[in-house]
Design an enzyme around this catalytic site. Sequence first.
Site, PDB file in Angstrom:
ATOM      1  N   SER A   1       0.846  -1.175  -0.010  1.00 14.16           N
ATOM      2  CA  SER A   1       0.091  -0.104   0.029  1.00 14.16           C
ATOM      3  C   SER A   1       0.948   1.399   0.048  1.00 14.16           C
ATOM      4  O   SER A   1       0.205   2.366   0.098  1.00 14.16           O
ATOM      5  CB  SER A   1      -0.878   0.064   1.193  1.00 14.16           C
TER       6      SER A   1
ATOM      7  N   THR B   1       2.029   7.006  -0.066  1.00 14.85           N
ATOM      8  CA  THR B   1       1.088   5.851  -0.320  1.00 14.85           C
ATOM      9  C   THR B   1       1.040   5.769  -1.749  1.00 14.85           C
ATOM     10  O   THR B   1       1.242   6.563  -2.527  1.00 14.85           O
ATOM     11  CB  THR B   1      -0.693   6.149   0.148  1.00 14.85           C
TER      12      THR B   1
ATOM     13  N   ARG C   1      -7.233   8.704 -10.077  1.00 21.13           N
ATOM     14  CA  ARG C   1      -7.846   8.945  -8.670  1.00 21.13           C
ATOM     15  C   ARG C   1      -6.623   9.511  -7.755  1.00 21.13           C
ATOM     16  O   ARG C   1      -5.519   8.865  -7.803  1.00 21.13           O
ATOM     17  CB  ARG C   1      -8.484   7.857  -7.914  1.00 21.13           C
ATOM     18  N   VAL C   2      -6.886  10.439  -6.855  1.00 26.35           N
ATOM     19  CA  VAL C   2      -6.118  10.962  -5.937  1.00 26.35           C
ATOM     20  C   VAL C   2      -6.696  10.912  -4.504  1.00 26.35           C
ATOM     21  O   VAL C   2      -7.820  11.584  -4.518  1.00 26.35           O
ATOM     22  CB  VAL C   2      -5.401  12.325  -6.312  1.00 26.35           C
ATOM     23  N   GLY C   3      -5.835  10.382  -3.511  1.00 24.41           N
ATOM     24  CA  GLY C   3      -6.685  10.311  -2.198  1.00 24.41           C
ATOM     25  C   GLY C   3      -6.161  11.639  -1.429  1.00 24.41           C
ATOM     26  O   GLY C   3      -5.797  12.652  -1.854  1.00 24.41           O
ATOM     27  N   ASP C   4      -6.438  11.488   0.036  1.00 28.52           N
ATOM     28  CA  ASP C   4      -5.938  12.681   0.740  1.00 28.52           C
ATOM     29  C   ASP C   4      -4.553  12.888   1.143  1.00 28.52           C
ATOM     30  O   ASP C   4      -4.153  13.836   1.416  1.00 28.52           O
ATOM     31  CB  ASP C   4      -6.588  12.341   2.143  1.00 28.52           C
TER      32      ASP C   4
ATOM     33  N   THR D   1      -5.378   8.456   7.822  1.00 26.16           N
ATOM     34  CA  THR D   1      -5.092   7.177   7.051  1.00 26.16           C
ATOM     35  C   THR D   1      -6.607   6.716   6.793  1.00 26.16           C
ATOM     36  O   THR D   1      -7.632   7.088   7.423  1.00 26.16           O
ATOM     37  CB  THR D   1      -4.645   6.024   8.079  1.00 26.16           C
ATOM     38  N   GLY D   2      -7.070   5.730   5.846  1.00 23.26           N
ATOM     39  CA  GLY D   2      -8.212   5.131   5.609  1.00 23.26           C
ATOM     40  C   GLY D   2      -8.811   5.713   4.257  1.00 23.26           C
ATOM     41  O   GLY D   2      -7.952   6.331   3.387  1.00 23.26           O
ATOM     42  N   VAL D   3      -9.880   5.765   4.375  1.00 24.59           N
ATOM     43  CA  VAL D   3     -10.661   6.227   2.828  1.00 24.59           C
ATOM     44  C   VAL D   3     -10.403   7.650   2.733  1.00 24.59           C
ATOM     45  O   VAL D   3     -11.085   8.463   3.326  1.00 24.59           O
ATOM     46  CB  VAL D   3     -12.158   5.987   2.973  1.00 24.59           C
ATOM     47  N   GLY D   4      -9.625   7.992   1.982  1.00 25.27           N
ATOM     48  CA  GLY D   4      -9.005   9.382   1.648  1.00 25.27           C
ATOM     49  C   GLY D   4     -10.129  10.363   1.145  1.00 25.27           C
ATOM     50  O   GLY D   4     -10.276  11.536   1.510  1.00 25.27           O
TER      51      GLY D   4
END
Length: 338
Positions: free
Chosen positions: A82, A216, A226-229, A249-252
């Site tokens: 990850s 990450t 896609r880009v998360g947090d 951490t987790g679902v961004g």
Amino acid sequence: MVDRRDFLKASLLGASALALADNARAHTGLHAKAPSAKVISTWDFGVAANHAAWAVLDKGGHALDAVETGVQVPEADLKNHSVGRSGYPDRDGRLTLDASIMDADGNCGAVAALEHIAHPISVARKVMERTPHVLLVGDGALQFALEQGFKKEDLLTPESEQAWHEWLKTANYKPSINSEVHDYGKAALPGGSDNHDTIGMLALDTHGRLAGACTTSGMAWKLHGRVGDSPIIGAGLYVDGEVGAATSTGVGEEVIRNAGSFLVVELMRQGRSPQEACHEAVMRIVKRRPHAAKDLQVGFLAMNRHGEVGAWAIQPGFSYAVCDAQRQDGLLPAKSVY
């Protein structure tokens, strides 16, 4: 002979002068005790990352150097699916990496959707130090990295590619709590049950300077682009030297919607402890999206400028690592809503 009234006046003036001097020394730090260095990070792979960061802090090094050095460990770990070079790809089979770094003065840099570079955290630092920008993405981030002398590599490992081919058999995309692997039959996924997600790291050095880093490979099998947090300053990471620092951490997507790490720091500014601030930020997500929150994980980790630490998550299972002069291998469970 000294008049009694003059004697008392002189005594009071002397006491006042001493008090003013003591106050001045306190404000200039002459009486202040040197802060104790500390580094904290998300998940169990944070233990090894902390050790690398501590090697910098223990020598009196800068917190910024410590967090960059620390998170490079999971970025290079071939068992970590990850973060970094062994991360799982998007649904098109392309491995893209995100990272951000920030210091106590508000200087920050980030990269998103970066391909072919083993240490995105170091590219993020170059963005911070050598450009007028905060965030570079995609081909532009890669171009910049190559111009800065980073080596272009094929980062998709055979194990990660095999996992992607297994996923393609069903192409089922569903976030799994405490993992950025998505459910398509974890028995067939190498190391699937051990995969967590983003590493966020916060450090306080012996000079009282704070810094943070977050890196990450993002959600496995995500839409390309896609880009998360993690690379979003104020979402996955935020540092304010006058207050403290936070990471997530987790679902961004849920963190971005709530500017999560910035929220945690602002709550600390208002007087909450790191623990209270993390709890309140988590509850903000739960209250706004109560039905969705039951099936997803978000966790926050924070440290204030005094070295006090706190963490909270929506679901049980989130852990964080702590390393200081007294504790080298501390791995602690975060409290949770459910």
